[in-house]
Design a protein around this motif. Structure first.
Motif, PDB file in Angstrom:
ATOM      1  N   CYS A   4       0.857  -1.183   0.000  1.00 26.14           N
ATOM      2  CA  CYS A   4       0.000   0.000   0.000  1.00 26.14           C
ATOM      3  C   CYS A   4       0.897   1.239   0.000  1.00 26.14           C
ATOM      4  CB  CYS A   4      -0.888  -0.020   1.253  1.00 26.14           C
ATOM      5  SG  CYS A   4      -1.962   1.422   1.411  1.00 26.14           S
ATOM      6  N   THR A   5       0.441   2.304  -0.621  1.00 29.13           N
ATOM      7  CA  THR A   5       1.252   3.523  -0.703  1.00 29.13           C
ATOM      8  C   THR A   5       0.712   4.660   0.160  1.00 29.13           C
ATOM      9  OG1 THR A   5       0.018   4.237  -2.654  1.00 29.13           O
ATOM     10  CG2 THR A   5       2.060   2.992  -3.037  1.00 29.13           C
ATOM     11  N   ALA A   6      -0.235   4.382   1.048  1.00 30.58           N
ATOM     12  CA  ALA A   6      -0.811   5.438   1.895  1.00 30.58           C
ATOM     13  C   ALA A   6       0.233   5.954   2.884  1.00 30.58           C
ATOM     14  CB  ALA A   6      -2.022   4.912   2.647  1.00 30.58           C
ATOM     15  N   VAL A   7       0.281   7.261   3.026  1.00 37.32           N
ATOM     16  CA  VAL A   7       1.219   7.925   3.932  1.00 37.32           C
ATOM     17  C   VAL A   7       0.430   8.922   4.765  1.00 37.32           C
ATOM     18  CG1 VAL A   7       3.221   9.466   4.052  1.00 37.32           C
ATOM     19  CG2 VAL A   7       3.111   7.725   2.278  1.00 37.32           C
ATOM     20  N   THR A   8       0.812   9.065   6.032  1.00 38.63           N
ATOM     21  CA  THR A   8       0.178  10.073   6.886  1.00 38.63           C
ATOM     22  C   THR A   8       1.166  10.528   7.950  1.00 38.63           C
ATOM     23  OG1 THR A   8      -1.857  10.605   8.099  1.00 38.63           O
ATOM     24  CG2 THR A   8      -0.802   8.516   8.634  1.00 38.63           C
ATOM     25  N   GLN A   9       0.887  11.680   8.527  1.00 41.06           N
ATOM     26  CA  GLN A   9       1.741  12.190   9.597  1.00 41.06           C
ATOM     27  C   GLN A   9       1.389  11.503  10.909  1.00 41.06           C
ATOM     28  OE1 GLN A   9       1.842  16.454  10.064  1.00 41.06           O
ATOM     29  NE2 GLN A   9       3.773  16.341  11.186  1.00 41.06           N
ATOM     30  N   ASP A  37       7.459  13.212  11.931  1.00 38.08           N
ATOM     31  CA  ASP A  37       7.504  11.899  11.280  1.00 38.08           C
ATOM     32  C   ASP A  37       6.244  11.615  10.473  1.00 38.08           C
ATOM     33  OD1 ASP A  37       9.996  11.145  12.106  1.00 38.08           O
ATOM     34  OD2 ASP A  37       9.329   9.709  13.614  1.00 38.08           O
ATOM     35  N   PHE A  38       6.457  11.017   9.315  1.00 35.48           N
ATOM     36  CA  PHE A  38       5.376  10.477   8.490  1.00 35.48           C
ATOM     37  C   PHE A  38       5.553   8.969   8.469  1.00 35.48           C
ATOM     38  CE2 PHE A  38       5.161  14.796   7.223  1.00 35.48           C
ATOM     39  CZ  PHE A  38       3.869  15.006   6.772  1.00 35.48           C
ATOM     40  N   VAL A  39       4.467   8.240   8.332  1.00 35.62           N
ATOM     41  CA  VAL A  39       4.529   6.785   8.278  1.00 35.62           C
ATOM     42  C   VAL A  39       3.872   6.303   6.987  1.00 35.62           C
ATOM     43  CG1 VAL A  39       4.677   6.394  10.772  1.00 35.62           C
ATOM     44  CG2 VAL A  39       2.434   6.588   9.686  1.00 35.62           C
ATOM     45  N   LEU A  40       4.345   5.172   6.515  1.00 37.93           N
ATOM     46  CA  LEU A  40       3.847   4.548   5.303  1.00 37.93           C
ATOM     47  C   LEU A  40       3.138   3.265   5.698  1.00 37.93           C
ATOM     48  CD1 LEU A  40       3.883   4.099   2.151  1.00 37.93           C
ATOM     49  CD2 LEU A  40       6.084   2.957   2.504  1.00 37.93           C
ATOM     50  N   CYS A  41       1.987   3.020   5.108  1.00 35.15           N
ATOM     51  CA  CYS A  41       1.272   1.776   5.377  1.00 35.15           C
ATOM     52  C   CYS A  41       2.143   0.613   4.907  1.00 35.15           C
ATOM     53  CB  CYS A  41      -0.072   1.757   4.646  1.00 35.15           C
ATOM     54  SG  CYS A  41      -1.017   0.239   4.937  1.00 35.15           S
ATOM     55  N   GLU A  42       2.300  -0.380   5.757  1.00 33.71           N
ATOM     56  CA  GLU A  42       3.163  -1.518   5.458  1.00 33.71           C
ATOM     57  C   GLU A  42       2.405  -2.709   4.891  1.00 33.71           C
ATOM     58  OE1 GLU A  42       5.816  -2.369   8.762  1.00 33.71           O
ATOM     59  OE2 GLU A  42       5.740  -0.260   9.331  1.00 33.71           O
ATOM     60  N   LEU A  43       1.088  -2.642   4.904  1.00 35.20           N
ATOM     61  CA  LEU A  43       0.275  -3.761   4.435  1.00 35.20           C
ATOM     62  C   LEU A  43       0.282  -3.848   2.918  1.00 35.20           C
ATOM     63  CD1 LEU A  43      -2.819  -3.186   6.753  1.00 35.20           C
ATOM     64  CD2 LEU A  43      -0.893  -4.740   7.132  1.00 35.20           C
ATOM     65  N   GLY A  44      -0.200  -4.976   2.418  1.00 32.52           N
ATOM     66  CA  GLY A  44      -0.399  -5.106   0.983  1.00 32.52           C
ATOM     67  C   GLY A  44      -1.502  -4.148   0.544  1.00 32.52           C
ATOM     68  N   ASP A  45      -1.496  -3.798  -0.736  1.00 31.50           N
ATOM     69  CA  ASP A  45      -2.507  -2.896  -1.269  1.00 31.50           C
ATOM     70  C   ASP A  45      -3.904  -3.393  -0.879  1.00 31.50           C
ATOM     71  OD1 ASP A  45      -3.266  -0.634  -2.629  1.00 31.50           O
ATOM     72  OD2 ASP A  45      -3.384  -1.664  -4.567  1.00 31.50           O
ATOM     73  N   HIS A  46      -4.759  -2.488  -0.389  1.00 35.18           N
ATOM     74  CA  HIS A  46      -6.080  -2.879   0.110  1.00 35.18           C
ATOM     75  C   HIS A  46      -7.093  -1.791  -0.203  1.00 35.18           C
ATOM     76  CE1 HIS A  46      -5.380  -0.182   3.587  1.00 35.18           C
ATOM     77  NE2 HIS A  46      -4.141  -0.636   3.517  1.00 35.18           N
ATOM     78  N   ASP A  47      -8.371  -2.125  -0.030  1.00 38.62           N
ATOM     79  CA  ASP A  47      -9.418  -1.141  -0.297  1.00 38.62           C
ATOM     80  C   ASP A  47      -9.649  -0.262   0.934  1.00 38.62           C
ATOM     81  OD1 ASP A  47     -11.049  -2.568   1.480  1.00 38.62           O
ATOM     82  OD2 ASP A  47     -12.084  -3.635  -0.115  1.00 38.62           O
ATOM     83  N   GLU A  48     -10.570   0.666   0.804  1.00 38.37           N
ATOM     84  CA  GLU A  48     -10.817   1.639   1.869  1.00 38.37           C
ATOM     85  C   GLU A  48     -11.492   1.052   3.101  1.00 38.37           C
ATOM     86  OE1 GLU A  48     -12.758   5.139   0.393  1.00 38.37           O
ATOM     87  OE2 GLU A  48     -11.364   5.315  -1.278  1.00 38.37           O
ATOM     88  N   SER A  49     -11.995  -0.168   3.013  1.00 35.73           N
ATOM     89  CA  SER A  49     -12.659  -0.760   4.173  1.00 35.73           C
ATOM     90  C   SER A  49     -11.654  -1.237   5.226  1.00 35.73           C
ATOM     91  CB  SER A  49     -13.551  -1.928   3.742  1.00 35.73           C
ATOM     92  OG  SER A  49     -12.770  -2.990   3.240  1.00 35.73           O
ATOM     93  N   ALA A  50     -10.399  -1.393   4.846  1.00 31.23           N
ATOM     94  CA  ALA A  50      -9.364  -1.841   5.793  1.00 31.23           C
ATOM     95  C   ALA A  50      -8.547  -0.638   6.270  1.00 31.23           C
ATOM     96  CB  ALA A  50      -8.448  -2.851   5.115  1.00 31.23           C
ATOM     97  N   GLU A  51      -8.139  -0.683   7.536  1.00 31.64           N
ATOM     98  CA  GLU A  51      -7.275   0.366   8.074  1.00 31.64           C
ATOM     99  C   GLU A  51      -5.871   0.217   7.501  1.00 31.64           C
ATOM    100  OE1 GLU A  51      -8.334   1.412  12.587  1.00 31.64           O
ATOM    101  OE2 GLU A  51      -7.885  -0.715  12.294  1.00 31.64           O
TER     102      GLU A  51
END
Length: 154
Positions: A4-9, A37-51
């Motif tokens: 997954c490529t989601a990033v957040t502070q 610090d910003f963090v990157l989601c480490e999970l596999g690519d997923h839809d919006e229903s998963a955190e």
């Protein structure tokens, strides 16, 4: 599967509090996270229903629990939490090489296990580092290296 490529502070004050109060947390929490610090989601690519999820700290405890930052949404609609979660018990055994790879995610995570998720950017960076090391090593082995003493000198 791609990562997954989601990033957040990361919310700094909340992360410090979670690190300071968790069993097996760091001795000095400010060394583990920084204010911007910003963090990157480490999970596999997923839809919006998963955190989304980012690992923050590996606890020094016998019960295999780590601190994770989980979030969904973005911007003003972002909802987040910090949680100490048990590690996923899944393992990948490769009989040919006799290697065992454990899943690096938390128990009951969405999607595939970490050993099935690839990070193309991380792979690209690793390949670049390896090629630079190979180049530097080959330069050191080249004749006439200025770092080597001249054995032909009188």
């Amino acid at each position: 599967m791609l990562q997954c490529t989601a990033v957040t502070q990361l919310p700094y004050a909340e992360a410090l509090l979670a690190l300071a109060t968790m069993e097996g947390g760091p001795a000095h929490p400010p060394d583990a996270v920084e204010a911007e610090d910003f963090v990157l989601c480490e999970l596999g690519d997923h839809d919006e229903s998963a955190e989304h999820a980012a690992h923050l700290w590996t606890a020094d405890t016998p019960d295999d629990q780590d601190l994770w930052f989980l979030w969904s949404g973005a911007g003003a609609h972002r909802v987040h939490r910090l949680d100490v979660l048990r590690l996923c018990p899944a393992v990948l055994r490769e009989l040919a090489t006799r290697t065992v790879t454990t899943c690096a995610y938390f128990d009951h995570h969405p999607g595939p296990h970490s050993f099935s998720v690839t990070d193309p950017l991380g792979d690209l960076i690793a390949e670049h580092v390896h090629s630079e090391v190979r180049r530097l090593v080959s330069e050191d082995d080249a004749p006439g290296n200025p770092d080597e003493p001249d054995t032909d000198a009188p």
